[in-house]
Motif scaffolding. Structure first.
Motif, PDB file in Angstrom:
ATOM      1  N   PRO A  16     173.788  70.949  81.878  1.00  0.00           N
ATOM      2  CA  PRO A  16     173.392  72.317  81.586  1.00  0.00           C
ATOM      3  C   PRO A  16     172.152  72.706  82.370  1.00  0.00           C
ATOM      4  O   PRO A  16     171.207  71.944  82.465  1.00  0.00           O
ATOM      5  N   GLY A  17     172.176  73.877  82.901  1.00  0.00           N
ATOM      6  CA  GLY A  17     170.993  74.412  83.533  1.00  0.00           C
ATOM      7  C   GLY A  17     170.676  73.840  84.891  1.00  0.00           C
ATOM      8  O   GLY A  17     169.732  74.255  85.521  1.00  0.00           O
ATOM      9  N   ARG A  18     171.439  72.917  85.338  1.00  0.00           N
ATOM     10  CA  ARG A  18     171.112  72.312  86.617  1.00  0.00           C
ATOM     11  C   ARG A  18     171.892  72.966  87.717  1.00  0.00           C
ATOM     12  O   ARG A  18     173.075  73.213  87.598  1.00  0.00           O
ATOM     13  N   ALA A  19     171.197  73.170  88.784  1.00  0.00           N
ATOM     14  CA  ALA A  19     171.905  73.706  89.923  1.00  0.00           C
ATOM     15  C   ALA A  19     172.531  72.561  90.682  1.00  0.00           C
ATOM     16  O   ALA A  19     172.016  71.454  90.690  1.00  0.00           O
ATOM     17  N   LEU A  20     173.647  72.818  91.219  1.00  0.00           N
ATOM     18  CA  LEU A  20     174.152  72.055  92.347  1.00  0.00           C
ATOM     19  C   LEU A  20     174.258  70.559  92.170  1.00  0.00           C
ATOM     20  O   LEU A  20     174.734  69.875  93.048  1.00  0.00           O
ATOM     21  N   ALA A 123     162.641  85.206  97.450  1.00  0.00           N
ATOM     22  CA  ALA A 123     163.223  84.214  96.549  1.00  0.00           C
ATOM     23  C   ALA A 123     162.441  82.915  96.603  1.00  0.00           C
ATOM     24  O   ALA A 123     162.293  82.221  95.611  1.00  0.00           O
ATOM     25  N   LEU A 124     161.930  82.630  97.772  1.00  0.00           N
ATOM     26  CA  LEU A 124     161.196  81.382  97.906  1.00  0.00           C
ATOM     27  C   LEU A 124     159.801  81.453  97.311  1.00  0.00           C
ATOM     28  O   LEU A 124     159.235  80.443  96.920  1.00  0.00           O
ATOM     29  N   GLU A 126     159.020  83.386  94.783  1.00  0.00           N
ATOM     30  CA  GLU A 126     159.165  83.628  93.356  1.00  0.00           C
ATOM     31  C   GLU A 126     158.781  82.357  92.601  1.00  0.00           C
ATOM     32  O   GLU A 126     159.151  81.271  93.008  1.00  0.00           O
ATOM     33  N   GLU A 128     159.080  79.371  90.410  1.00  0.00           N
ATOM     34  CA  GLU A 128     160.239  78.613  89.937  1.00  0.00           C
ATOM     35  C   GLU A 128     159.813  77.829  88.717  1.00  0.00           C
ATOM     36  O   GLU A 128     159.075  76.865  88.826  1.00  0.00           O
ATOM     37  N   LEU A 130     160.973  75.651  86.671  1.00  0.00           N
ATOM     38  CA  LEU A 130     161.282  74.274  86.304  1.00  0.00           C
ATOM     39  C   LEU A 130     160.482  73.233  87.075  1.00  0.00           C
ATOM     40  O   LEU A 130     160.013  72.273  86.520  1.00  0.00           O
ATOM     41  N   ILE A 131     160.353  73.432  88.349  1.00  0.00           N
ATOM     42  CA  ILE A 131     159.776  72.352  89.126  1.00  0.00           C
ATOM     43  C   ILE A 131     158.275  72.471  89.391  1.00  0.00           C
ATOM     44  O   ILE A 131     157.539  71.529  89.163  1.00  0.00           O
ATOM     45  N   GLU A 133     155.552  73.417  88.200  1.00  0.00           N
ATOM     46  CA  GLU A 133     154.482  73.076  87.271  1.00  0.00           C
ATOM     47  C   GLU A 133     153.966  71.669  87.512  1.00  0.00           C
ATOM     48  O   GLU A 133     152.795  71.376  87.341  1.00  0.00           O
ATOM     49  N   SER A 134     154.876  70.820  87.904  1.00  0.00           N
ATOM     50  CA  SER A 134     154.489  69.427  88.052  1.00  0.00           C
ATOM     51  C   SER A 134     153.747  69.198  89.367  1.00  0.00           C
ATOM     52  O   SER A 134     153.045  68.223  89.530  1.00  0.00           O
ATOM     53  N   ARG A 146     155.149  77.231 104.690  1.00  0.00           N
ATOM     54  CA  ARG A 146     155.896  76.550 105.723  1.00  0.00           C
ATOM     55  C   ARG A 146     157.371  76.939 105.649  1.00  0.00           C
ATOM     56  O   ARG A 146     158.026  77.157 106.656  1.00  0.00           O
ATOM     57  N   ARG A 147     157.874  77.032 104.462  1.00  0.00           N
ATOM     58  CA  ARG A 147     159.278  77.373 104.299  1.00  0.00           C
ATOM     59  C   ARG A 147     159.559  78.789 104.784  1.00  0.00           C
ATOM     60  O   ARG A 147     160.591  79.051 105.402  1.00  0.00           O
TER      61      ARG A 147
ATOM     62  N   ARG B  26     168.981  77.932  92.691  1.00  0.00           N
ATOM     63  CA  ARG B  26     168.536  78.524  91.446  1.00  0.00           C
ATOM     64  C   ARG B  26     169.255  77.792  90.323  1.00  0.00           C
ATOM     65  O   ARG B  26     170.366  77.331  90.518  1.00  0.00           O
ATOM     66  N   GLU B  28     171.650  77.085  87.786  1.00  0.00           N
ATOM     67  CA  GLU B  28     172.957  77.711  87.580  1.00  0.00           C
ATOM     68  C   GLU B  28     173.906  76.609  87.184  1.00  0.00           C
ATOM     69  O   GLU B  28     174.155  75.680  87.933  1.00  0.00           O
TER      70      GLU B  28
END
Lengths: 218, 311
Positions: A16-20, A123-124, A126, A128, A130-131, A133-134, A146-147, B26, B28
């Motif tokens: 759940p909630g994981r992309a890809l 989008a980059l 924005e 994010e 989940l990640i 914070e760490s 850089r991105r 994202r 999903e």
């Protein structure tokens, strides 16, 4: 005893909630495709679930911007309709990707291109949730810069070069898959890739990652 | 496989590019897309073209519709739910051990350290009368007798053109007691699957309830200033009781004692009776899961409309 509530699918790989996660790993493509062809349309859900993350990434990388979800939906739909023509034994991922790429191209007309670049950059940048914070915020900010520079450099590559870099690296496909998705011979993939990388390097504000980052504004 | 020497010209570029690709991802789960694609397939009556007996096609279409209905039911609660109670491991995503839905609330949990909650926020914005709230939201707010007349009442627009009614009371200690009410289906036949934290409690009257003893993360929808799209917002929530009453889902926060929270919930039923069981959920065609953007084609998932109209 597992309280898997009413998770609608039976797919055990569901995260759940994981992309890809997975890119289709855990799905027996051939078996699923056979089932769909035999008339079990809802089996297609397994393929959609397995490849949505990858397809969304592809659409985003190819410039679909805010249209990414629609592009992906449409691509899955088209792939479904064309499944009768899918060649047995070949991989689903590059095939789907070529449809996503087409669909992205159709959706994003050249006029919209510049806008899509900004969308991607936005989008980059924005946050994010989940990640990051760490991560050390300073490092994260540098990465973003850089991105963004990478993206705009990518955008200045010619079509072929941009595609081959996108498929091979952004979408993390191997050479074989890249060749399949682009419909090019492997040798072409190889040569274009190395030329594209060289060009890209020249387009970037500075050589490589370990920079202080003072000039990421491209 | 990769051939590193070929990648020489780029130096570390390939790795950076791969990271760039990952940065485009994202969250999903794929479920939303499954719903959209299956809906489109069903809507357009598309079937994989393969010579075969007609009735096989018909059977397949029927099965697809049935699968879709089941999925809608699941998604109406999970993805389109107004509120999602999350107890995900911060700060790194951890394996979410399981999840389920409860009357429009998606619950995921895992054994992670809970966040600190400073108690629920009060009703922000201008307070309206209960009658006005009922008119605006299209549903009659339930007022627990045990708490008396609320000090504040607000109505918030939510995706799918639904409304959320919030009642607030000032608690003795200066804190806030907050009751969120919204219409949502409750999936039947689901209750026995859950164990551990959170805890099922019985309010009598057949309506199941859930008690979240520990603080947790609460995720909900807000509309951005431009009104363009919804986004999820997260805050830490304290102990919460969740229950349904008829077609309403209620969420009580700010009452730290389980016993007291149950009393409050029981006093919310009609004539002081226990809340009614929701029974079979009504799954309307408002359950699409996508964002405010309409789907590309005729696969008209109603979802987009509600979201677009919602002010």
């Amino acid at each position: 005893m597992s309280a898997r509530g009413k998770a609608p699918g039976r797919a055990p790989e569901r995260a759940p909630g994981r992309a890809l996660e997975g890119d289709g790993i855990g799905v027996d493509e051939a078996a699923v495709i056979a089932r769909v062809r035999a008339g079990e349309a809802e089996a297609y859900a397994e393929l959609v679930r397995a490849f949505t993350g990858m397809a969304l990434r592809a659409a985003a990388a190819l410039g679909a911007g805010a249209d990414a979800e629609d592009v992906v939906q449409q691509s899955f739909f088209k792939a479904y309709c064309a499944l009768g023509r899918f060649r047995d034994g070949s991989a689903f991922k590059p095939w789907l990707l070529s449809i996503v790429a087409n669909e992205t191209r159709n959706t994003v007309r050249s006029a919209a291109r510049r806008r899509s670049v900004t969308v991607r950059e936005a989008a980059l940048t924005e946050p994010e949730p989940l990640i990051p914070e760490s991560a050390n915020p300073a490092v994260a900010a540098l990465d973003r810069e850089r991105r963004a520079a990478l993206l705009s450099a990518l955008d200045r590559l010619g079509e072929h070069h941009r595609l081959v870099v996108t498929y091979r690296y952004l979408l993390d496909m191997d050479e074989e898959e890249t060749a399949q998705a682009l419909g090019w011979p492997r040798g072409t993939v190889k040569s274009r890739l190395s030329r594209a990388l060289r060009k890209l390097e020249r387009l970037l504000p500075e050589g490589s990652a370990e920079r202080e980052g003072g000039e990421g504004r491209g | 496989m990769a051939e590193p020497e070929r990648e020489r010209p780029g130096g570390e570029l390939p790795d950076e590019l791969r990271a760039l690709g990952r940065a485009l991802d994202r969250p999903e789960s794929g479920e939303t897309m499954v719903e959209r694609v299956l809906a489109q397939i069903a809507a357009e009556g598309a079937l994989v073209r393969r010579p075969g007996p007609r009735d096989r096609l018909r059977e397949s279409a029927r099965r697809l519709r049935r699968a879709l209905r089941a999925r809608r039911r699941a998604l109406a609660a999970s993805v389109c739910g107004l509120l999602a109670v999350l107890a995900l491991t911060p700060p790194v995503r951890a394996a979410v051990v399981d999840w389920f839905d409860f009357g429009g609330v998606e619950v995921r949990y895992d054994p992670s350290p809970p966040p600190r909650s400073g108690g629920p926020p009060g009703c922000s914005g201008p307070s309206v009368s209960l009658a006005r709230a009922a008119r605006d939201a299209g549903l009659r707010p339930v007022v627990p007798r045990a708490l008396g007349a609320p000090d504040g009442v607000t109505v918030t627009r939510a995706p799918r053109d639904r409304s959320l009614i919030t009642l607030c009371w000032r608690a003795e200690g200066g804190g806030t007691v907050r009751l969120d009410e919204f219409p949502a289906p409750l999936d039947p036949g689901f209750s026995k699957l859950i164990k551990g934290d959170p805890e099922w409690v019985d309010l009598g009257g057949g309506a199941p309830a859930l008690w979240f003893a520990r603080p947790h993360r609460l995720e909900f929808w807000l509309r951005e200033a431009s009104g363009e799209r919804w986004f999820r917002t997260v805050r830490a929530a304290g102990p919460t009781l969740l229950w349904t009453d008829g077609r309403l889902t209620l969420r009580l926060e700010g009452v730290p004692s389980k016993r007291r929270a149950m009393e409050v919930a029981k006093s919310a039923g009609p004539d002081g009776n226990a809340p009614r069981s929701a029974g079979v959920p009504e799954v309307k065609c408002d359950g699409g899961a996508e964002g405010p953007r309409p789907p590309v084609t005729g696969g008209r998932t109603c979802a987009s409309e509600g979201a677009r109209r919602g002010d």
